[in-house]
Design an enzyme around this catalytic site. Structure first.
Site: not given
Length: 163
Positions: A69, A122, A134
């Protein structure tokens, strides 16, 4: 003490109190200007080029064959001249805070990953309409609905880059 000295002292005390309250979160936060709509579009359009690119935890920042990420957000924001830190947790410290209800395209959105602890793990790029661009798990880079139960429950904060 004369009137002028008293006014000066009261002003200093008031200013100190205002600064202290703002530092504690009781004041008006500075406005964070979003990326221009054209810059946000460039950012998201560039990120679209990587749709489907596989996810790999701990991915090297020198490749575009796979991403985690934060290497993904690093790569995409680099296109606009931003040098983001390597981890989602560190990326959450750059830019300015923006509330969830004030998200704009191009804002960074952060989530905890319960399996890794109760901290930011994240990051994604807000794409508008409750979606983020993402990468995680199967399918790699993708648009994800932030209002799904998992993401809604694990949302932590958002940050805005720009002037």
């Amino acid at each position: 003490m004369n009137i002028r000295q008293t006014k000066t002292k009261l002003f200093a005390i008031g200013l100190s109190a205002a600064i202290g309250l703002t530092a504690l979160g009781f004041g008006q936060a500075p406005q964070a200007h979003a990326l221009s709509s054209s810059s946000a579009s460039k950012l998201l359009n560039y990120g679209d080029n990587f749709l489907g690119t596989p996810y790999k935890f701990g991915a090297s920042t020198s490749t575009t064959r796979y991403f985690d990420c934060s290497s993904f957000t690093m790569r995409v924001f680099k296109k606009l001249g931003y040098n983001l830190p390597r981890t989602a947790r560190d990326q959450a410290k750059v830019g300015r805070y923006v509330s969830k209800q004030n998200l704009k395209k191009g804002d960074l959105v952060f989530f905890k990953v319960p399996s890794r602890g109760n901290f930011i793990g994240h990051v994604g790029i807000y794409a508008g309409n409750g979606k983020m661009l993402n990468t995680y798990g199967s399918g790699g880079v993708k648009f994800t609905n932030m209002n799904s139960s998992y993401w809604k429950k694990n949302y932590v904060t958002a940050r805005r880059l720009g002037s």
